[in-house]
Motif scaffolding. Structure first.
Motif, PDB file in Angstrom:
ATOM      1  N   UNK A 305       0.827  -1.212   0.000  1.00  0.00           N
ATOM      2  CA  UNK A 305       0.000   0.000   0.000  1.00  0.00           C
ATOM      3  C   UNK A 305       0.860   1.260   0.000  1.00  0.00           C
ATOM      4  N   UNK A 306       1.910   1.255   0.817  1.00  0.00           N
ATOM      5  CA  UNK A 306       2.788   2.425   0.900  1.00  0.00           C
ATOM      6  C   UNK A 306       3.476   2.677  -0.447  1.00  0.00           C
ATOM      7  N   UNK A 307       3.940   1.609  -1.087  1.00  0.00           N
ATOM      8  CA  UNK A 307       4.589   1.738  -2.397  1.00  0.00           C
ATOM      9  C   UNK A 307       3.607   2.298  -3.426  1.00  0.00           C
ATOM     10  N   UNK A 308       2.379   1.781  -3.411  1.00  0.00           N
ATOM     11  CA  UNK A 308       1.377   2.252  -4.375  1.00  0.00           C
ATOM     12  C   UNK A 308       1.113   3.744  -4.204  1.00  0.00           C
ATOM     13  N   UNK A 310       3.132   6.020  -2.880  1.00  0.00           N
ATOM     14  CA  UNK A 310       4.318   6.786  -3.285  1.00  0.00           C
ATOM     15  C   UNK A 310       4.425   6.890  -4.808  1.00  0.00           C
ATOM     16  N   UNK A 311       4.077   5.819  -5.512  1.00  0.00           N
ATOM     17  CA  UNK A 311       4.108   5.853  -6.981  1.00  0.00           C
ATOM     18  C   UNK A 311       3.033   6.793  -7.513  1.00  0.00           C
ATOM     19  N   UNK A 312       1.881   6.838  -6.836  1.00  0.00           N
ATOM     20  CA  UNK A 312       0.826   7.771  -7.232  1.00  0.00           C
ATOM     21  C   UNK A 312       1.250   9.220  -7.007  1.00  0.00           C
ATOM     22  N   UNK A 313       2.033   9.431  -5.937  1.00  0.00           N
ATOM     23  CA  UNK A 313       2.554  10.778  -5.650  1.00  0.00           C
ATOM     24  C   UNK A 313       3.465  11.245  -6.777  1.00  0.00           C
ATOM     25  N   UNK A 314       4.344  10.351  -7.235  1.00  0.00           N
ATOM     26  CA  UNK A 314       5.239  10.691  -8.350  1.00  0.00           C
ATOM     27  C   UNK A 314       4.452  10.976  -9.623  1.00  0.00           C
ATOM     28  N   UNK A 315       3.451  10.148  -9.878  1.00  0.00           N
ATOM     29  CA  UNK A 315       2.663  10.277 -11.101  1.00  0.00           C
ATOM     30  C   UNK A 315       1.856  11.581 -11.111  1.00  0.00           C
ATOM     31  N   UNK A 316       1.289  11.919  -9.934  1.00  0.00           N
ATOM     32  CA  UNK A 316       0.427  13.101  -9.856  1.00  0.00           C
ATOM     33  C   UNK A 316       1.206  14.379  -9.571  1.00  0.00           C
ATOM     34  N   UNK A 330      12.984   5.756  -1.503  1.00  0.00           N
ATOM     35  CA  UNK A 330      12.119   5.092  -0.522  1.00  0.00           C
ATOM     36  C   UNK A 330      11.373   3.934  -1.170  1.00  0.00           C
ATOM     37  N   UNK A 331      10.909   4.135  -2.407  1.00  0.00           N
ATOM     38  CA  UNK A 331      10.220   3.053  -3.121  1.00  0.00           C
ATOM     39  C   UNK A 331      11.170   1.881  -3.318  1.00  0.00           C
ATOM     40  N   UNK A 333      13.737   1.082  -1.569  1.00  0.00           N
ATOM     41  CA  UNK A 333      14.004   0.475  -0.274  1.00  0.00           C
ATOM     42  C   UNK A 333      12.871  -0.445   0.154  1.00  0.00           C
ATOM     43  N   UNK A 334      11.635   0.017  -0.059  1.00  0.00           N
ATOM     44  CA  UNK A 334      10.469  -0.783   0.329  1.00  0.00           C
ATOM     45  C   UNK A 334      10.325  -2.017  -0.558  1.00  0.00           C
ATOM     46  N   UNK A 335      10.738  -1.918  -1.807  1.00  0.00           N
ATOM     47  CA  UNK A 335      10.595  -3.032  -2.744  1.00  0.00           C
ATOM     48  C   UNK A 335      11.639  -4.124  -2.543  1.00  0.00           C
ATOM     49  N   UNK A 336      12.711  -3.790  -1.834  1.00  0.00           N
ATOM     50  CA  UNK A 336      13.771  -4.785  -1.638  1.00  0.00           C
ATOM     51  C   UNK A 336      13.339  -5.887  -0.661  1.00  0.00           C
TER      52      UNK A 336
END
Length: 336
Positions: A305-308, A310-316, A330-331, A333-336
């Motif tokens: 959820x946190x990754x999703x 953060x990716x929406x923040x970058x997109x928007x 941060x993304x 780091x969370x994905x590792x």
């Protein structure tokens, strides 16, 4: 000596008969309560058959009252296919005490306060993401201030994660109060039909609440197989109104609200006496559960959820306390 042994045998036989008679009365009372109150008017036939079969096998013999209640809970849930059934032995219960109900409510509220009325953790995650770890719906009256404080704390975040992975449900009014924070005006969410009263009640959000509303922002709800009853309701309605995405596991599937009954002044019986119907879909999540928008293992749901978000923040291009490189790091780091 022979007379003494005969006397002892007779004494214990009397106790056994008394226990047997008491058990029959309790089982009969439960069957009657199911017949008159359970949302399925024919379910009592299965209950009656269950009790007769178990009695013939001698299953109830020599069970303590606490074990008897636990056994009934297990069997009723399995037979009726409804996890809301619950039987509990009430030690030292007295119907003659006019304050008994109020005292029990006061005691329940005290125990709920020791668990902060279900609000385990409220914080701001990196990326200006609000996070509420909510584990149970105590009464709306007792929980209102804590809910308002929690919502006020996360009011300035851009996105919100509500963690219901360990939430077993609870009070219906608290469900409506929590939902009220996400609707800008009074909304009729669902109706509840009570068969025992032949009455339909409209369940609505509150237009005015004590805390700050959280409107028109990104919300993700985390679920697990343990998410149950009112917890499912919060996920179901916010998902249905497209106010939130659900990430995690399919929930338990218990939609119908319960009523409580005292059996022979010794046992508490909980059984679903109402059936809820969504104002939008005209359905509910009974036996089905809430289906996640993204199904992942419960233990991974928060990270996903946190990754999703953060990716929406970058997109928007949403402004946060983090720079774009910091969000990307941060993304990673969370994905590792």
């Amino acid at each position: 000596m022979k007379k003494i042994l005969v006397g002892i045998f007779f004494f214990y036989s009397l106790i056994s008969y008394a226990q047997s008679d008491h058990t029959k009365v309790v089982l009969s009372d439960i069957t009657e309560k199911v017949k008159n109150n359970y949302i399925d008017k024919d379910a009592y036939k299965k209950v009656d058959s269950l009790f007769q079969n178990e009695s013939k096998k001698g299953t109830f013999n020599n069970l303590s009252k606490k074990d008897f209640a636990a056994f009934l809970t297990q069997k009723l849930r399995a037979t009726i296919k409804d996890e809301h059934f619950f039987v509990k032995y009430l030690e030292n219960y007295s119907s003659e005490n006019p304050h008994n109900e109020k005292e029990r409510e006061k005691e329940n509220n005290f125990h709920n306060s020791l668990e902060n009325f279900g609000f385990e953790n409220v914080q701001r995650l990196e990326g200006n993401v609000g996070y509420i770890n909510f584990k149970g719906f105590a009464t709306a009256e007792s929980s209102a201030k804590t809910l308002a404080a929690s919502m006020n704390f996360i009011a300035n975040t851009n996105s919100l994660i509500i963690d219901l992975r360990e939430n077993g449900g609870g009070d219906n009014e608290m469900l409506l109060l929590f939902c009220s924070y996400f609707f800008d005006k009074k909304t009729d969410l669902y109706t509840t039909y009570f068969r025992n009263k032949d009455k339909t009640v409209i369940n609505s959000t509150q237009p005015k609440i004590s805390g700050q509303k959280y409107l028109h922002k990104n919300i993700i709800i985390l679920t697990s197989k343990k998410s149950f009853s009112a917890a499912e309701g919060l996920a179901y309605f916010l998902q249905e109104y497209k106010m939130a995405e659900v990430i995690g596991e399919k929930t338990g599937g218990a939609a119908n609200p319960v009523d409580h009954f005292i059996i022979q002044n010794q046992y508490l019986l909980l059984l679903p006496a109402g059936e809820i119907t969504s104002s939008i879909s005209h359905k509910n999540w009974e036996h089905i559960g809430v289906i996640p928008d993204q199904e992942v293992e419960a233990e991974d749901a928060l990270k996903v959820a946190h990754i999703r978000i953060l990716k929406n923040i970058l997109k928007a291009g949403t402004k946060t306390e983090l720079s774009i490189p910091e969000i990307k790091n941060l993304i990673n780091k969370l994905e590792q």
